[in-house]
Structures are given as C-alpha cells and as structure tokens.
Motif scaffolding. Structure first.
Motif, PDB file in Angstrom:
ATOM      1  N   PHE A  19       0.865  -1.185   0.000  1.00 36.83           N
ATOM      2  CA  PHE A  19       0.000   0.000   0.000  1.00 36.83           C
ATOM      3  C   PHE A  19       0.896   1.227   0.000  1.00 36.83           C
ATOM      4  CE2 PHE A  19      -2.683   3.063   2.503  1.00 36.83           C
ATOM      5  CZ  PHE A  19      -3.661   3.238   1.540  1.00 36.83           C
ATOM      6  N   PHE A  23       3.571   9.142   1.870  1.00 43.59           N
ATOM      7  CA  PHE A  23       4.576   9.077   2.944  1.00 43.59           C
ATOM      8  C   PHE A  23       5.361   7.780   2.977  1.00 43.59           C
ATOM      9  CE2 PHE A  23       0.505   7.952   5.134  1.00 43.59           C
ATOM     10  CZ  PHE A  23       0.825   6.701   5.625  1.00 43.59           C
ATOM     11  N   TYR A  55       3.110   8.770   8.970  1.00 44.79           N
ATOM     12  CA  TYR A  55       1.757   9.350   8.863  1.00 44.79           C
ATOM     13  C   TYR A  55       1.610  10.443   9.918  1.00 44.79           C
ATOM     14  CZ  TYR A  55      -3.207   9.751  10.079  1.00 44.79           C
ATOM     15  OH  TYR A  55      -4.440  10.241  10.423  1.00 44.79           O
ATOM     16  N   LYS A 161     -11.285   5.908  -3.117  1.00 46.33           N
ATOM     17  CA  LYS A 161     -10.400   7.010  -2.727  1.00 46.33           C
ATOM     18  C   LYS A 161      -9.034   6.740  -3.350  1.00 46.33           C
ATOM     19  CE  LYS A 161      -8.119   7.785   1.647  1.00 46.33           C
ATOM     20  NZ  LYS A 161      -8.279   8.024   3.101  1.00 46.33           N
ATOM     21  N   LYS A 163      -5.083   7.670  -3.482  1.00 50.24           N
ATOM     22  CA  LYS A 163      -3.971   8.342  -2.830  1.00 50.24           C
ATOM     23  C   LYS A 163      -3.259   9.161  -3.900  1.00 50.24           C
ATOM     24  CE  LYS A 163      -3.953   6.836   1.483  1.00 50.24           C
ATOM     25  NZ  LYS A 163      -4.098   7.785   2.611  1.00 50.24           N
ATOM     26  N   ASP A 189      -6.733  11.608  -1.445  1.00 50.58           N
ATOM     27  CA  ASP A 189      -6.069  11.831  -0.156  1.00 50.58           C
ATOM     28  C   ASP A 189      -4.579  12.067  -0.401  1.00 50.58           C
ATOM     29  OD1 ASP A 189      -5.155  11.859   2.447  1.00 50.58           O
ATOM     30  OD2 ASP A 189      -5.844   9.839   2.952  1.00 50.58           O
ATOM     31  N   ASN A 191      -2.287  13.042   2.106  1.00 48.23           N
ATOM     32  CA  ASN A 191      -1.444  12.841   3.286  1.00 48.23           C
ATOM     33  C   ASN A 191      -0.354  13.915   3.404  1.00 48.23           C
ATOM     34  OD1 ASN A 191      -2.183   9.575   2.669  1.00 48.23           O
ATOM     35  ND2 ASN A 191      -2.382  10.309   4.783  1.00 48.23           N
ATOM     36  N   ASN A 261     -12.584  13.715   8.525  1.00 49.72           N
ATOM     37  CA  ASN A 261     -12.310  12.270   8.604  1.00 49.72           C
ATOM     38  C   ASN A 261     -12.092  11.964  10.092  1.00 49.72           C
ATOM     39  OD1 ASN A 261     -10.350  10.168   9.187  1.00 49.72           O
ATOM     40  ND2 ASN A 261      -9.895   9.996   7.008  1.00 49.72           N
ATOM     41  N   LYS A 263     -10.824   9.336  12.920  1.00 47.48           N
ATOM     42  CA  LYS A 263     -10.102   8.110  13.294  1.00 47.48           C
ATOM     43  C   LYS A 263      -9.926   8.187  14.803  1.00 47.48           C
ATOM     44  CE  LYS A 263      -7.346   7.926   9.041  1.00 47.48           C
ATOM     45  NZ  LYS A 263      -6.000   8.148   8.472  1.00 47.48           N
ATOM     46  N   GLY A 291      -9.576   5.053   8.197  1.00 48.14           N
ATOM     47  CA  GLY A 291      -9.031   3.752   8.573  1.00 48.14           C
ATOM     48  C   GLY A 291      -7.527   3.835   8.660  1.00 48.14           C
ATOM     49  N   GLU A 294      -6.536  -1.370   9.805  1.00 49.66           N
ATOM     50  CA  GLU A 294      -6.766  -2.142  11.026  1.00 49.66           C
ATOM     51  C   GLU A 294      -7.039  -3.625  10.748  1.00 49.66           C
ATOM     52  OE1 GLU A 294      -8.274   0.769  10.388  1.00 49.66           O
ATOM     53  OE2 GLU A 294      -8.253   2.036  12.185  1.00 49.66           O
ATOM     54  N   ASP A 316     -13.813   4.558   4.960  1.00 47.64           N
ATOM     55  CA  ASP A 316     -12.613   3.848   4.484  1.00 47.64           C
ATOM     56  C   ASP A 316     -12.562   2.459   5.120  1.00 47.64           C
ATOM     57  OD1 ASP A 316     -11.310   5.358   2.624  1.00 47.64           O
ATOM     58  OD2 ASP A 316      -9.764   6.145   3.954  1.00 47.64           O
TER      59      ASP A 316
HETATM   60  O1  OSB Z   1      -4.591   8.801   5.434  1.00 48.41           O
HETATM   61  O2  OSB Z   1      -6.409   7.754   5.526  1.00 48.41           O
HETATM   62  C1  OSB Z   1      -5.176   7.742   5.565  1.00 48.41           C
HETATM   63  C2  OSB Z   1      -3.916   4.144   5.774  1.00 48.41           C
HETATM   64  C3  OSB Z   1      -2.878   4.283   6.667  1.00 48.41           C
HETATM   65  C4  OSB Z   1      -2.585   5.529   7.163  1.00 48.41           C
HETATM   66  C5  OSB Z   1      -3.328   6.629   6.750  1.00 48.41           C
HETATM   67  C6  OSB Z   1      -4.376   6.507   5.866  1.00 48.41           C
HETATM   68  C7  OSB Z   1      -4.642   5.236   5.340  1.00 48.41           C
HETATM   69  C8  OSB Z   1      -5.678   4.995   4.323  1.00 48.41           C
HETATM   70  C9  OSB Z   1      -6.294   3.625   4.251  1.00 48.41           C
HETATM   71  O3  OSB Z   1      -6.009   5.809   3.502  1.00 48.41           O
HETATM   72  C10 OSB Z   1      -7.412   3.460   5.197  1.00 48.41           C
HETATM   73  C11 OSB Z   1      -7.825   2.032   5.355  1.00 48.41           C
HETATM   74  O4  OSB Z   1      -8.195   1.419   4.341  1.00 48.41           O
HETATM   75  O5  OSB Z   1      -7.781   1.495   6.481  1.00 48.41           O
END
Ligand code: OSB
Ligand code: MG
Length: 368
Positions: A19, A23, A55, A161, A163, A189, A191, A261, A263, A291, A294, A316
C-alpha cells in the motif's frame, strides 16, 4: 473496575498487496494489540500507530513503550477505574493519542462486555451497517491503476479514494473518471504532500467532481487549508490535522475544512471521537470513518462509531480481504457495498486464537 492484568501483544500481519502513499510503502502491519482482564470480563483494543512515524509522529515501538511504562502504571495506580475517568488518569502524559486510544478501547470493551452492551449502542449508533469505501494506493502506471480500481468496483465498493502526491494527481484522477464514468463516487487523499503554493495546481482537480480532497497540506498548517479552501471548489477534508474535538471546532470555524475524517486513534479514543462527531454535527459539517489498515479488532470498533448519525459520507472501512488473506478475527465481508456493524457486547469480536498464536511476535504481561 479493577484491572488484574494487561497484556501487550505484537502481531505481524502481511498485507495482501503493498500500500503506497505519499509518505511511504506499507507491505505489512506491525500491530500492537492491548488485552486487559478485570474480574468480570476481558477487553481488546488495537493501536493504529504504524511501524514508522511517517503518517504522524507516533509509531508502534514508541506506542508500546508509552503504554507499558506510562499509561498502564497510571491505570494500576488509580485502582478502580472507569472508561469515563481514563482521560483524567492519563492526562499528564502529553500526546500519544494512538497509545491512549488502544488502552481506552480495551477498557471500554471490558466494561461493555461486563454489562452486555454493544459499543454501537453505547456510542449511540443509528445504523446497522456502514457504506464501505476503499483507499487505493499510488500505482506505478495508469493501466495498473485502472485494473486495481476496476477490481474494487467489481468487488462492490461504492466509493473509491485515490492516494495522490505531486506527480500523481490530476492525470490519474482524470484517467479514472474517463474510464469508469461520472457515477463513481471518487475522492483523493494527499497525506500532507502539498504546499500552499500548489493551490492553483490542486484547483485542477475541480473538473472531476470529487467528493473531497483530504489533507493536502501539513498537519500543522490548518490556516493554510483555510486559504486553500478559498482557491479550490473541491471540499477540503482534514485527517491528520484533527487531533481533538477542539481542533475540529477551530478548523471548521476558520473555514479550513468542509468535511472531517474521524479516526479514534488519532484523537485519543472513542470518547473523544464521539465529541469530534458531535462538534462537526453542531457545525453542520459531515464526517466519515477513516481507517489505518486495522485488523478485525480495530475494524469492529470503527464500524460501531461509523453508525452515528453524522457519518453521512462513505467510510474507508473495507472488507478484511482488501488487507489480509487471514484477518485476526472472523472476516468482515461486504454485503451490497456495506458492512454490518457487530451487535455483540463490547466491540463484538475477539481474535481467533490460532491466528493470534501464529502471527504473534511478542507478548508482554503487566500486573499491578
Ligand atoms: O490517510 O487515511 C489515511 C492508511 C494508513 C494511514 C493513513 C491513511 C490510510 C488509508 C487507508 O487511507 C485506510 C484504510 O483502508 O484502512
Ligand atoms: Mg487520510
């Protein structure tokens, strides 16, 4: 409640595919799971910190040390504790919200299991299922991106979504729109990968009818997001910058975001996450469930929260198989683009013992 034992369990979960974000690249998940026991019940919590501080500033090794050396000793010293008092008990420890969230969730889970109440009911969820979106990592080429997105759409994901980062933004978004049409719910997204001076370039995304542009600028540049919001039409959503209900309230007040968002790990736990939800609802700002890749433990709790009334945009929260060939719990599966919210007491799931034993890399027991 009196806590008899806290166990810190480290798990190495291989991801089904790498993934890539602005970052870094995640190929597996180094997860800290907290398990605690009271006289009446056990409780589970997953720490969402990633293996490296990319992150945000937290990372798994540091979170484990903070839990073991700072948070749990304060819990033991407090004697009888309730989840409602947890924030106070650990207030002198600055930051480390992901570490705090993992312990608070385990505490809340134990409390709710002991009283037979589900987390979704406790938090005040109004839905029984959550619309499941998928976060698609940065790919090497456009044809590969179209293959990956096509496969997720075929699997039933109603929202995609992408990246993005400088060099991988307008072109891939245009390609996905062109190839899959205007009906696909699409968002991006970054980041924190852009600067204030990229505003004009980011306005190039306005042509593609995106649901939102998530965290384009630095975590600490909330004012910059307010400026950017005046220069782009795509709604700005904040992720990294929203570390508390106060941060959400202030970001909204200065016009830095039109969407948030949520979390729980990022804001220090489910109680604060509900306060973020409520602050956004009061301001008329919609939220959605983010997310952090997880396992089923964290996913179950996120689903419960995502059932609250102001979670009006797709989440997400994907099916287990988007991340793991073998999840830590019974797998979460999409039904008609949605995932049912667990209904059992507490978070409603526990790790499968044989999977936990197989993937566990380290186990530490803490006692009063
Ligand atoms: O920025 O939302 C984010 C995953 C790891 C750290 C940050 C992010 C993400 C994701 C994936 O975008 C979210 C997921 O599918 O759990
Ligand atoms: Mg994000």
């Amino acid at each position: 409640m009196k806590i008899n034992v806290v166990e810190l369990i480290r798990i190495d979960m291989p991801l089904v595919s790498p993934f890539r974000t602005s970052f870094g690249v995640e190929t597996g998940r180094d997860v800290l799971v907290v398990r605690l026991e009271t006289d009446d019940a056990q409780g589970w919590g997953e720490c969402v910190a990633l293996a490296d501080p990319l992150y945000s500033s937290e990372y798994t090794d540091a979170a484990q040390r903070v839990v073991a050396e700072q948070l749990v000793p304060r819990l033991f010293a407090a004697g009888e504790v309730t989840t409602a008092r947890f924030g106070e008990v650990v207030a002198s420890v600055r930051g480390h919200r992901m570490a705090k969230s993992a312990v608070e969730t385990a505490l809340l889970d134990a409390e709710l299991r002991a009283s037979g109440v589900s987390l979704s009911r406790y938090l005040g969820a109004i839905s029984t299922e959550v619309v499941s979106g998928v976060s698609v990592g940065i790919q090497d080429t456009i044809p590969e991106l179209l293959d990956v997105v096509g496969a997720y759409l075929d699997a039933g994901y109603p929202r995609i979504k992408l990246k993005i980062e400088p060099g991988w933004d307008v072109t891939p978004v245009a390609a996905v729109r062109e190839h899959f049409g205007d009906d696909v719910l699409l968002q991006v997204d970054a980041n924190s990968a852009y600067r204030r001076s990229d505003a004009r370039h980011l306005a190039g995304l306005d042509a593609f009818d995106l649901l939102l542009l998530e965290q384009p600028l630095d975590e600490e540049d909330v004012v910059g997001h307010a400026g950017l919001a005046r220069m782009v039409r795509t709604p700005i959503c904040l992720d990294e910058s929203i570390v508390s209900a106060r941060a959400a309230y202030e970001a909204i007040r200065i016009g830095a975001c039109a969407v948030v968002n949520i979390k729980p790990g990022r804001v220090g736990g489910y109680l604060e996450a509900r306060r973020v939800h409520d602050a956004c609802a009061a301001a008329g700002v919609p939220v959605w469930a983010g997310g952090m890749l997880e396992t089923g433990i964290g996913r179950a709790a996120n689903l419960a929260l995502a059932g609250l009334s102001n979670f009006t945009l797709p989440s997400d929260i994907s099916g287990s198989d988007r991340y793991y060939a073998q999840d830590l719990t019974e797998p979460f599966v999409l039904i008609d683009g949605r995932i049912p919210i667990p209904t059992g007491p507490g978070i409603g799931v526990i790790p499968l013992p044989e999977v936990l034993a197989e993937l566990c890399t380290c186990r530490t027991t803490l006692t009063p």
